[in-house]
Design a protein around this motif. Structure first.
Motif, mmCIF file in Angstrom:
data_model
loop_
_atom_site.group_PDB
_atom_site.id
_atom_site.type_symbol
_atom_site.label_atom_id
_atom_site.label_comp_id
_atom_site.label_asym_id
_atom_site.label_seq_id
_atom_site.Cartn_x
_atom_site.Cartn_y
_atom_site.Cartn_z
ATOM 1 N N PRO A 7 0.818 -1.228 0.000
ATOM 2 C CA PRO A 7 0.000 0.000 0.000
ATOM 3 C C PRO A 7 0.842 1.264 0.000
ATOM 4 N N VAL A 8 2.151 1.134 -0.214
ATOM 5 C CA VAL A 8 3.036 2.300 -0.315
ATOM 6 C C VAL A 8 3.774 2.222 -1.646
ATOM 7 N N GLY A 9 4.181 3.384 -2.140
ATOM 8 C CA GLY A 9 4.954 3.412 -3.369
ATOM 9 C C GLY A 9 6.375 2.938 -3.114
ATOM 10 N N ILE A 10 6.917 2.144 -4.031
ATOM 11 C CA ILE A 10 8.276 1.624 -3.896
ATOM 12 C C ILE A 10 9.047 1.912 -5.180
ATOM 13 N N ILE A 11 10.219 2.519 -5.018
ATOM 14 C CA ILE A 11 11.135 2.774 -6.139
ATOM 15 C C ILE A 11 12.480 2.132 -5.791
ATOM 16 N N THR A 12 13.083 1.431 -6.753
ATOM 17 C CA THR A 12 14.427 0.900 -6.544
ATOM 18 C C THR A 12 15.370 1.525 -7.572
ATOM 19 N N ILE A 13 16.600 1.790 -7.130
ATOM 20 C CA ILE A 13 17.620 2.355 -8.015
ATOM 21 C C ILE A 13 18.854 1.476 -7.980
ATOM 22 N N ASP A 14 19.677 1.590 -9.030
ATOM 23 C CA ASP A 14 20.945 0.858 -9.027
ATOM 24 C C ASP A 14 22.028 1.716 -8.376
ATOM 25 N N LYS A 15 23.251 1.270 -8.414
ATOM 26 C CA LYS A 15 24.327 1.968 -7.696
ATOM 27 C C LYS A 15 24.678 3.315 -8.313
ATOM 28 N N GLU A 16 24.180 3.574 -9.529
ATOM 29 C CA GLU A 16 24.403 4.877 -10.160
ATOM 30 C C GLU A 16 23.256 5.842 -9.883
ATOM 31 N N GLY A 17 22.209 5.350 -9.192
ATOM 32 C CA GLY A 17 21.044 6.189 -8.933
ATOM 33 C C GLY A 17 19.998 6.100 -10.022
ATOM 34 N N VAL A 18 20.156 5.172 -10.960
ATOM 35 C CA VAL A 18 19.208 5.013 -12.064
ATOM 36 C C VAL A 18 17.988 4.214 -11.585
ATOM 37 N N LYS A 70 18.390 8.882 -13.943
ATOM 38 C CA LYS A 70 19.041 9.080 -12.649
ATOM 39 C C LYS A 70 18.128 9.942 -11.787
ATOM 40 N N ILE A 71 17.691 9.391 -10.675
ATOM 41 C CA ILE A 71 16.675 10.053 -9.869
ATOM 42 C C ILE A 71 17.152 11.401 -9.340
ATOM 43 N N GLN A 72 18.446 11.500 -9.000
ATOM 44 C CA GLN A 72 18.953 12.747 -8.424
ATOM 45 C C GLN A 72 19.188 13.835 -9.473
ATOM 46 N N GLU A 73 19.009 13.487 -10.756
ATOM 47 C CA GLU A 73 19.205 14.476 -11.823
ATOM 48 C C GLU A 73 17.895 14.850 -12.515
ATOM 49 N N MET A 74 16.766 14.264 -12.069
ATOM 50 C CA MET A 74 15.482 14.568 -12.698
ATOM 51 C C MET A 74 15.048 15.987 -12.318
ATOM 52 N N PRO A 75 14.621 16.795 -13.291
ATOM 53 C CA PRO A 75 14.268 18.201 -13.020
ATOM 54 C C PRO A 75 13.218 18.372 -11.934
ATOM 55 N N ASN A 76 12.177 17.524 -11.923
ATOM 56 C CA ASN A 76 11.124 17.702 -10.915
ATOM 57 C C ASN A 76 11.615 17.335 -9.510
ATOM 58 N N VAL A 77 12.570 16.408 -9.425
ATOM 59 C CA VAL A 77 13.164 16.074 -8.120
ATOM 60 C C VAL A 77 14.018 17.239 -7.629
ATOM 61 N N ILE A 78 14.771 17.838 -8.545
ATOM 62 C CA ILE A 78 15.589 18.999 -8.189
ATOM 63 C C ILE A 78 14.696 20.160 -7.774
ATOM 64 N N ALA A 79 13.601 20.378 -8.545
ATOM 65 C CA ALA A 79 12.680 21.477 -8.241
ATOM 66 C C ALA A 79 12.036 21.310 -6.870
ATOM 67 N N ALA A 80 11.821 20.064 -6.444
ATOM 68 C CA ALA A 80 11.209 19.811 -5.135
ATOM 69 C C ALA A 80 12.209 19.994 -3.992
ATOM 70 N N GLY A 81 13.482 20.195 -4.337
ATOM 71 C CA GLY A 81 14.496 20.422 -3.314
ATOM 72 C C GLY A 81 14.948 19.179 -2.582
ATOM 73 N N VAL A 82 14.729 17.993 -3.168
ATOM 74 C CA VAL A 82 15.085 16.750 -2.476
ATOM 75 C C VAL A 82 16.168 15.955 -3.212
ATOM 76 N N ALA A 83 16.777 16.567 -4.233
ATOM 77 C CA ALA A 83 17.816 15.846 -4.983
ATOM 78 C C ALA A 83 18.958 15.434 -4.075
ATOM 79 N N ASP A 84 19.316 16.318 -3.119
ATOM 80 C CA ASP A 84 20.420 15.997 -2.202
ATOM 81 C C ASP A 84 20.096 14.795 -1.328
ATOM 82 N N LEU A 85 18.798 14.631 -0.999
ATOM 83 C CA LEU A 85 18.395 13.480 -0.179
ATOM 84 C C LEU A 85 18.638 12.187 -0.945
#
Length: 782
Positions: free
Chosen positions: A296-307, A333-348
């Motif tokens: 019942p929760v969203g799950i995302i998995t990434i590889d060692k490059e953040g993809v 790459k999740i940390q390079e997606m524009p909407n993630v950066i715009a939300a201010g959570v790319a560093d997380l």
């Protein structure tokens, strides 16, 4: 024997016969003649590899096809330690043999490589060898070579047999052969251990013996293809002797004889435990996949490059992805997606890539699909066996609705706290205003002087204005329903609100030379449960707000529709809109964007009304994009019934009545006493509930009781309830400074017949007494 035979057929009396080998001393001396054992012992210790003889043949005198003569003049081409010269001295001369001469005859294999050598000296004739004299020796050497090759072949065959017999019996695999008719010809010991059947029980049986029914066709196909010359690999299951099932991974190959397939050889590895382990791994994998897929929760998995490599269905639903459409985030790459950066959570997300955990992070987010939401994020890194980052997992929840409900709760709590405070103040003011208003009206009745009468009228008007102000405060802060809701036609309410606001959106707009259009989309909807006047006030406030937001004109769209157990009313305008900060405060009391002309209570009051109706109110807006307000009210359970208007009771003369007045406030109690005495009623006073009950029981004939609600020890509720038990015909009037905020169910339970709210007026009290007298008479006649 071979060495002696060489001496007999040749011109030489000394012979050394040996073959070559790989390890030191690189030759095996198989025979000798005419050489003492001491010399043989010495020669066995001298290393002479095959390559040394190949060099000697290059430097010596070649004779015949495979002989080499080394005269004493070239003796240095041989290592002298490896030579044992003859003992006979010969007469010198051309063509004569010399004691230090040597003759070598090579033993060769089929391709002409050296496999050994015959070394000869001490010529019987005393002559040096020639091409003719070596021919018999070479023929004999070839014969010896063939004998040696056959002997080595037999030795290799015996070795191979032993090796393969050992391999077959010590292997952990089952091995069996089948003939052209599919019968077992050979089975190794492993088969006996695996299946429990003795080897003799297998021999002669058909190849599908014991095979599981569902695997027979597979085994049959593999056997037939192998018999056609094609090797096969496959798995099948079979029964052990004890009935248990085991599984084999099999390689089946054809057996050839004279270029014809005469059967098959089969190697089978017992994979029962492996299969069980694989089945368990597969079951666990499916179980885990089922958990992830249905979580019942969203799950995302990434590889060692953040993809991003996976997003579960719940995550796709949270993000607003359309079914059967490409998943836009995969491969990025999740940390390079524009909407993630715009939300201010790319560093997380970068923290996860760096191996750190993140927990309970809440942030507003716009997905790659354009959906806006508030998310809660947890994340953990995945480490490999060396504790190095190998990927990450994120657990994400859409808490937009939760946050909205929290904000509504906080809003309700603020209004409740304000209501409690303002309600208490209003109660105290009502007590004060009751004394002022009542006394002013009583004095005005007897005043003859015009100036005094005018002054009393000013006091009366000021008190009434004060009462009106207090009532507005009570209306704003009320948190309880003071009457039962009825069934209300919401379309009619909206139509009324449109008419009530017409002067603003039509007349005033025309004066300002702007155009405001009212667009109605009122669909057929069921009745709602509520108060017509209160709901009318809500939609009037909303229309006013829309008008104020459209300084240059525009459209106000009003739509009604049924949604679930609610009727939804949408009020949408094309005004200036609001930013997020403004939207968070619009329901706060006294917050306004209209400057001095705004009270800041319109939406606060509307929020309170909708909440009392067990409804919902929400706002969507963007600067420059207008505002949409959605109100949801529960559907009524029954059709609205018309309500009878209260009859206006004209003051009339009534017979003197025995009345008990109960109030812990001296001013209010004495005021009521004086009012009633002026109409010749017999009035008794009590300062609290206990005293009131004592008076009521002692007197026995009290017809009407006026009791205050809030009193120490015994409240007005309890006074009424006890009096009704003593005499049910008694009419009880509740006096309250809390306005009309009384629970109708509580009133009925405690026997409250009428309510009079402070501050009360003289005529109001006299009319109420007349009403009570009629009610008392009615009860006596029943």
């Amino acid at each position: 024997k071979i060495s002696s035979a060489i001496v007999e057929i040749s011109d030489f009396s000394r012979v050394l016969f040996y073959t070559f080998k790989e390890d030191f001393p690189y030759r095996d001396i198989l025979g000798y003649h005419g050489i003492d054992k001491g010399s043989i012992g010495r020669l066995k210790k001298i290393g002479m590899p095959k390559e040394t003889y190949e060099e000697i043949y290059k430097k010596g005198i070649l004779l015949g096809d495979q002989s080499c003569y080394i005269p004493h003049t070239k003796k240095d081409i041989i290592d002298q330690k490896a030579v044992d010269y003859g003992k006979v001295e010969y007469a010198p001369g051309k063509g004569h043999w010399h004691r230090e001469d040597n003759l070598l005859v090579a033993l060769k294999n089929k391709v002409g490589n050296f496999i050994g050598m015959i070394s000869l000296d001490d010529s019987k004739s005393g002559l040096a060898p020639t091409d003719e004299t070596v021919k018999p020796l070479e023929m004999f050497a070839n014969h010896i070579s063939q004998i040696l090759l056959r002997r080595n072949l037999l030795k290799e065959i015996r070795g191979s047999e032993e090796k393969y017999r050992t391999l077959i019996e010590t292997t952990t695999d089952m091995i069996w052969t089948l003939d052209a008719k599919g019968r077992f010809v050979f089975v190794n010991q492993v088969a006996e251990k695996v299946t429990g059947y003795k080897i003799k029980e297998w021999i002669g049986k058909n190849y599908i013996t014991g095979v599981l029914p569902e695997d027979i066709s597979k085994v049959d196909e593999a056997y037939r293809k192998a018999m056609n010359g094609k090797s096969q690999t496959y798995e099948f299951g079979a029964y052990k002797k004890n009935g248990e099932i085991f599984y084999l991974f099999v390689n089946t190959s054809p057996i050839y004889k004279d270029n014809k397939v005469i059967g098959t050889v089969n190697f089978g590895r017992d994979i029962t435990e492996i299969k069980k382990a694989n089945d368990e791994i597969r079951r666990l994998k499916e179980f885990n996949e089922n958990i992830v897929t249905n979580a019942p929760v969203g799950i995302i998995t990434i590889d060692k490059e953040g993809v991003i490599i996976y997003e579960n269905p719940e995550m796709l639903e949270i993000l607003g992805a359309e079914k059967d459409k490409p998943i836009l985030g995969i491969g990025k790459k999740i940390q390079e997606m524009p909407n993630v950066i715009a939300a201010g959570v790319a560093d997380l997300f970068q923290d996860i890539v760096s191996g750190k955990k993140i927990k309970d992070i809440v942030f507003p987010f716009t997905s790659i699909y354009g959906k806006e939401m508030i998310l809660s994020l947890d994340g953990v890194p995945l480490l490999d066996s060396e504790e190095k980052f190998d990927g990450g997992v994120f657990l994400i929840q859409d808490i937009t609705e939760k946050k909205r409900m929290e904000e509504q709760f906080f809003q309700s709590e603020k209004l409740r706290a304000l209501g409690e405070m303002a309600g208490g103040v209003a109660h105290d003011f009502n007590n004060v205003l009751s004394a002022i208003l009542g006394r002013a009206q009583l004095l005005k009745r007897d005043a003859k002087d015009s100036e005094i009468q005018h002054g009393l009228e000013v006091i009366e008007k000021a008190a009434l204005d004060g009462a009106s102000t207090v009532k507005r405060i009570q209306e704003f802060t009320r948190v309880r329903v003071d009457k039962e809701f009825g069934s209300v036609n919401i379309n009619r309410i909206v139509e009324d609100a449109i008419q009530f606001t017409r002067t603003r959106w039509k007349d005033e707009a025309d004066e300002k030379r702007i155009e405001i259009n009212i667009v109605k989309d009122l669909r057929e909807v069921p009745a709602v449960k509520g108060s017509s006047s209160e709901l009318r006030e809500v939609f009037t406030n909303l229309i006013f707000n829309s008008i104020d937001a459209m300084v240059e004109g525009g459209d106000i769209i009003l739509r009604t529709e049924k949604t679930g157990d609610f009727v939804k009313v949408t009020v949408k305008d094309t005004g200036v809109g609001m930013d997020k900060g403004t939207q968070k405060r619009i329901f706060d009391p006294f917050f306004t964007t209209k400057g001095v002309k705004g009270t800041g209570l319109g939406l606060s009051v509307s929020y309170g009304i909708v909440s009392r109706h067990n409804g919902e109110i929400s706002v969507r807006s963007e600067p420059g994009e207008g505002t949409t307000v959605i109100v949801k009210i529960p559907i009524a359970e029954s059709v609205e019934r018309g309500k009878k208007e209260k009859e206006h009771i004209i003051e009339e003369v009534v017979k003197p009545t025995k009345i008990l007045v109960v109030d812990d406030e001296d001013a209010a109690r004495d005021l009521l006493y004086d009012m009633l005495i002026m109409k010749n009623h017999k009035v008794l006073k009590a300062t609290n509930g206990k005293e009131a009950l004592e008076i009521f029981q002692r007197e026995g004939d009290i017809e009407v009781v006026f009791t205050d609600l809030g009193m120490p020890e015994i409240s007005g509720w309890e006074v009424s309830e006890r009096i009704k038990k003593i005499d049910p015909k008694t009419v009880v009037v509740m006096i309250t400074g809390w306005g009309s905020q009384l629970d109708s169910e509580q009133m009925a339970k405690c026997g409250i017949d009428r309510v009079v709210a402070k501050p009360f007026q003289v005529d109001q009290v006299y009319n109420l007494v007349a009403d009570c007298v009629k009610l008392r008479k009615q009860r006596e006649n029943e």
